[in-house]
Design an enzyme around this catalytic site. Structure first.
Site, mmCIF file in Angstrom:
data_model
loop_
_atom_site.group_PDB
_atom_site.id
_atom_site.type_symbol
_atom_site.label_atom_id
_atom_site.label_comp_id
_atom_site.label_asym_id
_atom_site.label_seq_id
_atom_site.Cartn_x
_atom_site.Cartn_y
_atom_site.Cartn_z
ATOM 1 C CE LYS A 130 -4.395 0.949 0.010
ATOM 2 N NZ LYS A 130 -5.519 0.117 -0.451
ATOM 3 C CG ASP A 170 -7.407 3.147 -0.862
ATOM 4 O OD1 ASP A 170 -7.822 1.981 -0.836
ATOM 5 O OD2 ASP A 170 -7.553 3.925 0.114
ATOM 6 C CG ASN A 245 -14.374 3.391 -7.422
ATOM 7 O OD1 ASN A 245 -14.095 2.307 -6.918
ATOM 8 N ND2 ASN A 245 -14.637 3.516 -8.711
HETATM 9 P P1 NDP Z 1 -13.115 7.647 -2.793
HETATM 10 O O1 NDP Z 1 -12.071 8.661 -2.575
HETATM 11 O O2 NDP Z 1 -13.663 7.454 -4.163
HETATM 12 O O3 NDP Z 1 -14.363 7.919 -1.821
HETATM 13 C C1 NDP Z 1 -14.202 7.951 -0.453
HETATM 14 C C2 NDP Z 1 -15.539 8.235 0.185
HETATM 15 O O4 NDP Z 1 -15.430 8.009 1.601
HETATM 16 C C3 NDP Z 1 -15.977 9.681 0.046
HETATM 17 O O5 NDP Z 1 -17.374 9.761 0.035
HETATM 18 C C4 NDP Z 1 -15.384 10.335 1.282
HETATM 19 O O6 NDP Z 1 -16.081 11.515 1.688
HETATM 20 C C5 NDP Z 1 -15.563 9.240 2.313
HETATM 21 N N1 NDP Z 1 -14.477 9.370 3.315
HETATM 22 C C6 NDP Z 1 -13.144 9.196 3.083
HETATM 23 N N2 NDP Z 1 -12.434 9.430 4.205
HETATM 24 C C7 NDP Z 1 -13.325 9.751 5.145
HETATM 25 C C8 NDP Z 1 -13.203 10.087 6.503
HETATM 26 N N3 NDP Z 1 -12.003 10.146 7.127
HETATM 27 N N4 NDP Z 1 -14.360 10.350 7.189
HETATM 28 C C9 NDP Z 1 -15.573 10.291 6.559
HETATM 29 N N5 NDP Z 1 -15.734 9.983 5.261
HETATM 30 C C10 NDP Z 1 -14.635 9.717 4.565
HETATM 31 O O7 NDP Z 1 -12.502 6.282 -2.232
HETATM 32 P P2 NDP Z 1 -12.960 4.767 -2.527
HETATM 33 O O8 NDP Z 1 -14.417 4.709 -2.751
HETATM 34 O O9 NDP Z 1 -12.036 4.226 -3.541
HETATM 35 O O10 NDP Z 1 -12.578 4.052 -1.144
HETATM 36 C C11 NDP Z 1 -13.525 3.878 -0.087
HETATM 37 C C12 NDP Z 1 -13.049 2.757 0.820
HETATM 38 O O11 NDP Z 1 -12.951 1.539 0.059
HETATM 39 C C13 NDP Z 1 -11.676 2.937 1.469
HETATM 40 O O12 NDP Z 1 -11.672 2.321 2.732
HETATM 41 C C14 NDP Z 1 -10.752 2.145 0.538
HETATM 42 O O13 NDP Z 1 -9.573 1.749 1.190
HETATM 43 C C15 NDP Z 1 -11.648 0.973 0.211
HETATM 44 N N6 NDP Z 1 -11.327 0.211 -0.984
HETATM 45 C C16 NDP Z 1 -11.194 0.812 -2.192
HETATM 46 C C17 NDP Z 1 -10.942 0.064 -3.315
HETATM 47 C C18 NDP Z 1 -10.872 0.654 -4.677
HETATM 48 O O14 NDP Z 1 -10.704 -0.106 -5.635
HETATM 49 N N7 NDP Z 1 -11.019 1.954 -4.849
HETATM 50 C C19 NDP Z 1 -10.746 -1.395 -3.222
HETATM 51 C C20 NDP Z 1 -10.975 -1.942 -1.907
HETATM 52 C C21 NDP Z 1 -11.238 -1.146 -0.847
HETATM 53 P P3 NDP Z 1 -15.392 12.951 1.477
HETATM 54 O O15 NDP Z 1 -15.463 13.200 0.007
HETATM 55 O O16 NDP Z 1 -16.229 13.867 2.291
HETATM 56 O O17 NDP Z 1 -13.979 12.842 1.984
HETATM 57 O O1 2IT Z 2 -7.829 -1.705 -0.928
HETATM 58 C C1 2IT Z 2 -7.750 -2.179 -2.076
HETATM 59 O O2 2IT Z 2 -7.847 -3.395 -2.298
HETATM 60 C C2 2IT Z 2 -7.545 -1.244 -3.180
HETATM 61 N N1 2IT Z 2 -7.505 -0.031 -2.960
HETATM 62 C C3 2IT Z 2 -7.349 -1.765 -4.589
HETATM 63 C C4 2IT Z 2 -5.933 -2.181 -4.807
HETATM 64 C C5 2IT Z 2 -5.574 -2.559 -6.230
HETATM 65 O O3 2IT Z 2 -4.378 -2.805 -6.430
HETATM 66 O O4 2IT Z 2 -6.432 -2.625 -7.100
#
Ligand code: NDP
Ligand code: 2IT
Length: 449
Positions: A130, A170, A245
């Site tokens: 990461k 992420d 996302n």
């Molecule tokens: P994005 O940046 O697209 O969206 C994040 C969302 O979560 C936003 O709505 C944001 O609100 C909110 N958020 C983030 N940080 C905080 C915080 N500290 N307190 C409150 N709300 C928060 O990120 P993703 O959708 O990609 O990621 C969301 C989660 O999924 C994370 O935990 C990530 O690690 C996990 N994840 C992502 C993957 C991927 O492929 N993208 C894969 C597997 C897991 P705001 O805009 O107000 O900050």
């Molecule tokens: O937390 C996760 O699994 C991710 N943010 C995706 C990692 C990746 O390499 O696609």
């Protein structure tokens, strides 16, 4: 989970805390995995003999670097960059990059540690890593984001490669940021090396379904948990935290599977729309216009925005935390169970606190932990790497079928492993043990390295 640590494992955990002071989230992630491993050491004394747990808790390499860049107004800025290459027993290091002001070493290490086991569960040849930065993209111009990404890659490029380490997105890192980082990598390396990053644009080596994959996969995982209980998404009232996302495509798949998602959120508040969320509008606001979720009520007068509200106070049958770590506490878990919630699937990484997880497990609701439920994102990244290696591009349908199959396999593996180790229905134990054993076997085969 909740049973405390085995007496052989307690000193290993004590040493993790002593060696990694003040990294609270990392300690939490390690403890949660180690709590599952007592029965594994009894069955596999060779893992203890060769200190596999001690080794797995120590990253293979940790890179911390300065990221200098300049704002549009000409102010010089300094951020901190990280890449923790945790474990390469199963394949090249693989895992996302996070841009968020809360990022520090403890966050990156917790995410990297989780990624080892998640990636193992996918059955794909990928190790765990990461990275990211404490850069805050909020309010930054397109040009500022580009310069920041280029500066980050100016250092990171020497540590990554298609056979070495393959970053992706992420929180705060999506297609736009991957584009700028890929451009800078290509320029510095003078190579068209598509497999060095995943989450790329479709015109330049990206894979269909990668954008949707984490959310779709999380909904598929919950669908499997419901099926085991003779149930389905059909007609279920659901809530999904976040509006990024993962949240967007979780909502999309819930709707396709017959559920009704009535609420989502961001760090400012919660949108509640009882008749069901308008996902096209959310995509327009968040993906195209990069606006806040509160603007939803400008278009739907029957929706309510609760500034500072908590989404877990809203009654639902299925809850899918998809924002960030430790967003769902013990009291929220109690409220959800009291309101009749029957399934929780974690789209985010470690969104439920240990107390919250204990509440779900004691209530015996279907609880899918992040490292299993959100593995569809990284699994589809591995499918993107396969297409890059073959210089091929698969159709949406074919790729989604593969993702669906992978999620079903992960569910089955976790379910069966939990049973085998005496914790039927406990996907936390199942995911931790199944992921750990795959990595441990590979580490044993590679000798003491
Ligand atoms: P994005 O940046 O697209 O969206 C994040 C969302 O979560 C936003 O709505 C944001 O609100 C909110 N958020 C983030 N940080 C905080 C915080 N500290 N307190 C409150 N709300 C928060 O990120 P993703 O959708 O990609 O990621 C969301 C989660 O999924 C994370 O935990 C990530 O690690 C996990 N994840 C992502 C993957 C991927 O492929 N993208 C894969 C597997 C897991 P705001 O805009 O107000 O900050
Ligand atoms: O937390 C996760 O699994 C991710 N943010 C995706 C990692 C990746 O390499 O696609």
């Amino acid at each position: 989970m909740g049973n405390g640590l085995d007496k052989k494992i307690q000193p290993i955990y004590d040493s993790v805390i002593a060696r990694n002071p003040a990294e609270r989230e990392f300690h939490q992630a390690v403890k949660e995995v180690l709590e599952s491993l007592g029965p594994v050491l009894k069955k596999h004394p060779e893992f203890a003999e060769h200190k596999i747990i001690e080794r797995i808790c120590e990253p293979e390499r940790q890179i911390i670097f300065r990221i200098p860049w300049t704002t549009d107004k000409g102010e010089d800025m300094i951020n901190r960059g990280f890449r923790v290459q945790f474990n390469s027993a199963l394949g090249p290091y693989k895992g996302g990059l996070r841009f968020h002001p809360t990022v520090y070493l403890g966050i990156i290490k917790f995410l990297g540690f989780e990624q080892i086991f998640k990636n193992a569960l996918t059955g794909m040849p990928i190790g765990g890593a990461k990275g990211g930065s404490d850069f805050d993209p909020k309010g930054r111009s397109e040009a500022e984001v580009m310069r920041f990404c280029q500066s980050l890659m100016t250092e990171l490029h020497r540590h990554i490669g298609e056979h070495t380490d393959v970053p992706a997105g992420d929180i705060g890192v999506g297609g736009r940021e991957i584009g700028y980082m890929y451009g800078q990598y290509k320029r510095l390396s003078n190579r068209w090396e598509a497999g060095v990053l995943t989450g790329k644009g479709l015109a330049w080596g990206g894979s269909l379904v990668r954008t949707e994959a984490t959310g779709y996969g999380a909904a598929f995982f919950v669908d499997e948990m419901l099926k085991v209980r003779g149930d389905s998404f059909d007609g279920k009232v659901c809530t999904v935290s976040g509006s990024g996302n993962v949240a967007i495509y979780t909502i999309e798949k819930i709707h396709q599977l017959g559920g009704k998602c009535i609420a989502c959120s961001d760090s400012g508040g919660v949108i509640l729309h009882e008749k069901g969320l308008d996902l096209d509008l959310i995509k327009q606001l968040k993906e195209v216009e990069r606006r806040r979720i509160k603007d939803y009520t400008d278009y739907h007068k029957d929706a309510v925005y609760k500034e500072g509200g908590n989404i877990w106070d809203i009654p639902c049958q299925v809850a899918m935390p998809s924002a960030t770590e430790n967003e769902l506490h013990g009291r929220h878990a109690k409220t959800l169970v009291k309101h009749g919630c029957i399934a929780v699937g974690e789209g985010a990484n470690m969104p439920t606190t240990p107390k919250g997880a204990e509440v779900f497990l004691n209530a015996k609701i279907a609880y899918g932990p992040g490292k299993a439920a959100n593995a569809g994102g990284v699994a589809t990244s591995a499918l993107e790497m396969q297409q890059n290696a073959m210089r091929d591009a698969w159709s949406f349908e074919d790729t989604e079928v593969k993702l669906h199959r992978i999620m079903k396999n992960i569910h089955k593996l976790c379910y069966e492993t939990a049973e085998e180790y005496g914790s039927p229905g406990n996907y936390v134990v199942g995911a931790n043990i199944a992921g750990f054993i795959k990595v441990a076997r590979a580490m044993l085969a590679h000798g003491v390295i």
